[in-house]
Design a protein around this motif. Structure first.
Motif, PDB file in Angstrom:
ATOM      1  N   ASP A 175      43.163  43.433  26.147  1.00 48.09           N
ATOM      2  CA  ASP A 175      42.987  42.601  27.167  1.00 48.09           C
ATOM      3  C   ASP A 175      44.388  41.786  27.466  1.00 48.09           C
ATOM      4  O   ASP A 175      45.125  41.518  26.362  1.00 48.09           O
ATOM      5  N   GLY A 179      46.399  38.101  34.228  1.00 46.53           N
ATOM      6  CA  GLY A 179      46.000  39.238  35.054  1.00 46.53           C
ATOM      7  C   GLY A 179      47.048  39.288  36.080  1.00 46.53           C
ATOM      8  O   GLY A 179      47.780  38.137  36.460  1.00 46.53           O
ATOM      9  N   SER A 180      47.075  40.163  37.157  1.00 43.78           N
ATOM     10  CA  SER A 180      47.811  40.324  38.125  1.00 43.78           C
ATOM     11  C   SER A 180      47.121  39.972  39.576  1.00 43.78           C
ATOM     12  O   SER A 180      47.723  39.800  40.267  1.00 43.78           O
ATOM     13  N   HIS A 183      42.647  44.655  40.563  1.00 43.65           N
ATOM     14  CA  HIS A 183      42.480  45.705  39.675  1.00 43.65           C
ATOM     15  C   HIS A 183      43.624  46.595  39.583  1.00 43.65           C
ATOM     16  O   HIS A 183      44.397  46.915  40.637  1.00 43.65           O
ATOM     17  N   HIS A 195      42.292  47.556  34.159  1.00 48.82           N
ATOM     18  CA  HIS A 195      42.337  46.061  33.977  1.00 48.82           C
ATOM     19  C   HIS A 195      41.739  45.084  35.329  1.00 48.82           C
ATOM     20  O   HIS A 195      42.184  45.565  36.282  1.00 48.82           O
ATOM     21  N   PRO A 197      41.410  41.583  37.687  1.00 47.66           N
ATOM     22  CA  PRO A 197      42.203  40.635  38.076  1.00 47.66           C
ATOM     23  C   PRO A 197      42.493  39.542  37.129  1.00 47.66           C
ATOM     24  O   PRO A 197      43.832  39.157  37.258  1.00 47.66           O
ATOM     25  N   ASP A 198      41.722  39.496  36.115  1.00 47.89           N
ATOM     26  CA  ASP A 198      42.240  38.164  35.089  1.00 47.89           C
ATOM     27  C   ASP A 198      42.810  38.867  33.902  1.00 47.89           C
ATOM     28  O   ASP A 198      43.047  38.097  32.929  1.00 47.89           O
ATOM     29  N   GLY A 199      43.025  40.021  33.761  1.00 44.93           N
ATOM     30  CA  GLY A 199      43.636  40.704  32.504  1.00 44.93           C
ATOM     31  C   GLY A 199      42.667  41.415  31.862  1.00 44.93           C
ATOM     32  O   GLY A 199      42.996  42.278  30.793  1.00 44.93           O
ATOM     33  N   HIS A 200      41.363  41.309  32.065  1.00 44.82           N
ATOM     34  CA  HIS A 200      40.489  41.962  30.999  1.00 44.82           C
ATOM     35  C   HIS A 200      40.457  43.249  31.163  1.00 44.82           C
ATOM     36  O   HIS A 200      40.567  43.941  32.238  1.00 44.82           O
ATOM     37  N   CYS A 201      40.496  43.888  30.138  1.00 47.59           N
ATOM     38  CA  CYS A 201      40.339  45.435  29.926  1.00 47.59           C
ATOM     39  C   CYS A 201      38.927  45.968  30.330  1.00 47.59           C
ATOM     40  O   CYS A 201      38.042  45.672  29.347  1.00 47.59           O
TER      41      CYS A 201
END
Length: 516
Positions: A175, A179-180, A183, A195, A197-201
């Protein structure tokens, strides 16, 4: 709205002098609904899939069609009258722009009548919320085993003091801290990670499999294949095929080297019972158990058509499914006037029903591999190490064919063939390799639907006579006319967790490199 491409070749042609202001060839929706025998054409028409299996309508898709515009009222009404004979309903109207317009009613279409592009838009769009979802619309949910994304993103981060909860993450060590906002696909040097949008893998897979998926995705969606849409589709696919709702043991696959030898031996062009995460990249056409895999060019349901050769299959190792697949393959070869031959990799279960069919005309065991054969585990696409000890049962390599198929494709299965030499050198066989024998005089294929047949083949399979012979697939995964564009994997940003900073509060694990 997406254009729905149709694949048949003979349909009533709409009036040729219809206006082309809004459509290349304006016409009634030239698709066939369930139960209709209306032929299709290569025409295009605009339509949007608004309902389907995700809403509980198994095997059907509801399409909302765009209007068709004509130059005159008589032409429009003539077209409306014509297509009403084929079951299409609509209403003539003079629009505010003085266009002679037919507004078509929504129709139910079978999946084969809908383009991959329209299916992609359906499967990747947000599902309309149910009443229960409306009541808890802010509740984080995961899409495990479902075939369509939820309205809310599966991972909503919550912060409580100094603790950042990450219990829902499948890959907490991957994670990102930030995030960017979209996706994205990231290469961490070992694996390809998807990933949120919030950076979660959301998913992690090998670079080799990611490149194969990208090629198939782009070939299916050459005009709309973006990296972000690809990331969403791959994450959804990985979530489905890692779900505990599936019998994951049935998703082990044949080693690619063995499949490659089968391709060389018989020219296998179709792989049945596969998935985008384990299918062989050098086979033209694939069938899977999941409709949403159409986004990668896969066909749905191997039993939706009679098998045409040459083909290869490794069905799920459920006793009933094995018997069904062998029976369907034998019936396909028996009823086919064209060359038909294929190879099946199936377990040697002495007490299973399918074993009674082995040895019948046109159903021959080429070789039996001893216990300990290594299938590819269902987790291979994740990059996990294979720690399996091999099968606890022997594995049969079975060829199913008719006379024409043996003449056209059987030379690569001779006793002195490269395929025979490969099996004898690389695998421990119970007995010697035996090539497929010629069929008895007067018999052109497996005996099906006759009193003299094996008891499992005395009747044709259910619904077999209701389906037609398999036609060539319009989407081929190799020899594509366009070169697949390269895709750039991004480098990872700052990780949410530093290396070896994962804590196991229950003390169940001590390995700092694994998430728990």
């Amino acid at each position: 709205t997406p254009a729905v491409r149709l694949t048949s070749e003979s349909t009533p042609t709409p009036p040729q002098n219809a206006s082309t202001r809004c459509h290349p060839i304006p016409a009634a929706p030239p698709a066939t609904r369930q139960g209709s025998d209306t032929p299709l054409s290569d025409n295009y028409d605009d339509g949007t899939v608004i309902a389907g299996p995700a809403e509980g309508f198994e095997g059907k898709f509801k399409v909302r069609w765009s209007s068709s515009i004509y130059d005159s009222e008589p032409e429009a009404k003539e077209s409306l009258k014509y297509y009403r004979k084929h079951g299409y309903k609509g209403e003539y109207k003079l629009s505010q722009n003085n266009d002679h317009e037919i507004q078509w009613d929504e129709t139910w279409e079978v999946k084969d009548m809908i383009s991959p592009e329209a299916l992609r838009n359906y499967w990747t769009s947000a599902a309309p919320p149910t009443q229960n979802q409306i009541a808890c619309i802010n509740t984080p949910t995961t899409e495990m085993g479902a075939s369509r994304p939820t309205r809310d993103h599966p991972l909503s981060r919550t912060h409580k003091g100094k603790l950042t909860t990450s219990w829902i993450s499948q890959h907490p060590t991957k994670d990102l801290m930030v995030g960017s906002g979209t996706h994205e696909i990231i290469d961490d040097g070992l694996l390809i990670n998807i990933h949120a949008p919030d950076g979660h893998c959301m998913a992690s897979l090998t670079k080799t499999r990611a490149m194969i998926l990208w090629r198939w995705y782009w070939e299916t969606n050459p005009l709309n294949g973006t990296s972000e849409q690809f990331a969403i589709v791959v994450a959804t696919t990985c979530a489905h095929y890692s779900s505990n709702k599936l019998n994951l043991k049935n998703h082990w696959s044949t080693p690619p080297i063995l499949v490659s030898e089968i391709i060389k031996a018989i020219g296998a062009a179709t792989e049945r019972f596969s998935s985008p995460l384990n299918a062989h990249p050098n086979i033209h056409k694939h069938y899977s158990y999941r409709e949403a895999d159409a986004i990668f060019g896969f066909k749905y349901d191997a039993y939706s058509a009679r098998f045409s050769g040459p083909w290869y299959m490794n069905p799920e190792y459920d006793a009933e499914e094995i018997a069904k697949s062998v029976r369907w393959a034998a019936s396909s070869a028996a009823s086919d006037t064209e060359p038909n031959l294929g190879i099946a990799i199936i377990p040697k279960y002495d007490k299973s029903a399918h074993t009674a069919m082995l040895g019948s005309p046109g159903i021959h065991v080429l070789a039996t591999i001893q216990k300990g054969f290594h299938f590819i585990p269902y987790t291979a696409w994740t990059g996990e190490e294979d720690r399996s000890t091999g099968t606890k049962f022997p594995v049969d390599i079975v060829v199913i064919y008719n006379s024409a198929g043996l003449r056209k494709y059987g030379s690569g299965l001779a006793a002195n063939s490269e395929f025979a030499a490969y099996l004898e050198k690389e695998h421990r066989l119970q007995n010697t390799y035996t090539p497929p024998p010629s069929l008895p005089t007067g018999i052109n294929g497996p005996i099906v639907g006759h009193e003299s047949a094996n008891h499992l083949l005395r009747r044709w399979p259910p619904h077999f006579r209701d389906v037609s012979r398999e036609q060539p697939c319009p989407i081929q995964h190799i020899n594509h006319t366009h070169k697949t564009p390269s895709i750039q994997w991004k480098s990872p940003g700052q990780l949410r967790w530093k290396a070896h900073a994962v804590a196991y509060t229950d003390g169940s694990k001590r390995d700092p490199g694994r998430a728990g």
